[in-house]
Design a protein around this motif. Structure first.
Motif, PDB file in Angstrom:
ATOM      1  N   MET A   1     101.469  77.782  62.868  1.00 13.02           N
ATOM      2  CA  MET A   1     102.178  77.321  61.666  1.00 13.02           C
ATOM      3  C   MET A   1     101.368  76.206  60.996  1.00 13.02           C
ATOM      4  N   PRO A   2     101.174  76.268  59.672  1.00  9.49           N
ATOM      5  CA  PRO A   2     100.421  75.199  59.009  1.00  9.49           C
ATOM      6  C   PRO A   2     101.104  73.834  59.170  1.00  9.49           C
ATOM      7  N   THR A   3     100.260  72.829  59.278  1.00 11.39           N
ATOM      8  CA  THR A   3     100.756  71.453  59.463  1.00 11.39           C
ATOM      9  C   THR A   3     100.450  70.634  58.220  1.00 11.39           C
ATOM     10  N   ILE A   4     101.479  69.947  57.719  1.00 13.17           N
ATOM     11  CA  ILE A   4     101.313  69.087  56.536  1.00 13.17           C
ATOM     12  C   ILE A   4     101.549  67.641  56.959  1.00 13.17           C
ATOM     13  N   TYR A   5     100.569  66.787  56.701  1.00 13.70           N
ATOM     14  CA  TYR A   5     100.741  65.355  56.917  1.00 13.70           C
ATOM     15  C   TYR A   5     101.295  64.739  55.628  1.00 13.70           C
ATOM     16  N   ILE A   6     102.369  63.978  55.750  1.00  8.75           N
ATOM     17  CA  ILE A   6     102.929  63.238  54.611  1.00  8.75           C
ATOM     18  C   ILE A   6     102.780  61.753  54.921  1.00  8.75           C
ATOM     19  N   LEU A   7     101.944  61.078  54.134  1.00  5.85           N
ATOM     20  CA  LEU A   7     101.592  59.683  54.405  1.00  5.85           C
ATOM     21  C   LEU A   7     102.203  58.770  53.347  1.00  5.85           C
ATOM     22  N   ASN A   8     102.754  57.675  53.790  1.00  8.86           N
ATOM     23  CA  ASN A   8     103.394  56.700  52.894  1.00  8.86           C
ATOM     24  C   ASN A   8     102.834  55.316  53.162  1.00  8.86           C
TER      25      ASN A   8
END
Ligand code: CA2
Length: 147
Positions: free
Chosen positions: A1-8
């Protein structure tokens, strides 16, 4: 499954607690939940991060080089100052979407320039916290999500 990093970036941990007239009343935990839920619907694994420290964000981008199929980043005020974050993103070989909750072009002139925009495939600004979800919907077909 593709992995998405969400950075804040800096101060976004205070979302929903101060300045609701600019940033709304949704908390960062609410955004994380909504992103994980949409990611599950779209067939993407979401890793959600926040740091008040530029170097930690750089380190997380380095980690993303090995782990992530795309990055969504709201660098906070570092948007307007950080060549280090731009350089780190330039080492990442997959899509980058920049998200801002507020419309930075409608605010003070120092917010009008973004170093990160020099690398980002696209920028979403001023659509509130929905910007994170719109970025995920945009990325799903690009990273080969199942649904
Ligand atoms: O609109 C955005 O998402 C920003 O990236 C938010 C940054 C600002 O420096 C950028 O110019 C635009 C600031 C994040 C601070 O978040 C707070 C949230 C609640 C209370 C105080 C600050």
């Amino acid at each position: 499954m593709p992995t998405i990093y969400i950075l804040n970036g800096p101060n976004l941990n205070l979302l929903g607690q101060r300045q609701p007239e600019i940033y709304g009343s949704t908390t960062l935990a609410d955004i994380e939940r909504a992103c994980i839920e949409l990611g599950a619907d779209l067939g993407m694994d979401i890793r959600f991060f926040q740091s008040n420290h530029e170097g930690v964000i750089v380190d997380t981008i380095h980690e993303a080089r090995l782990q992530a199929n795309a990055i969504i980043i709201n660098p906070g005020a570092l948007t307007h100052t950080s060549v280090a974050i731009l350089d780190a993103l330039n080492t990442f070989d997959a899509p980058v979407i920049e998200v801002h909750i507020s419309n930075i072009h409608k605010r003070e002139s120092f917010r009008h320039h973004s170093y990160v925009s020099l690398r980002a495939e696209g920028v979403i600004a001023g659509l509130g916290t929905n910007g994170y979800l719109l970025a995920l919907r945009h990325l799903a077909p690009l990273v080969g999500a199942a649904r």
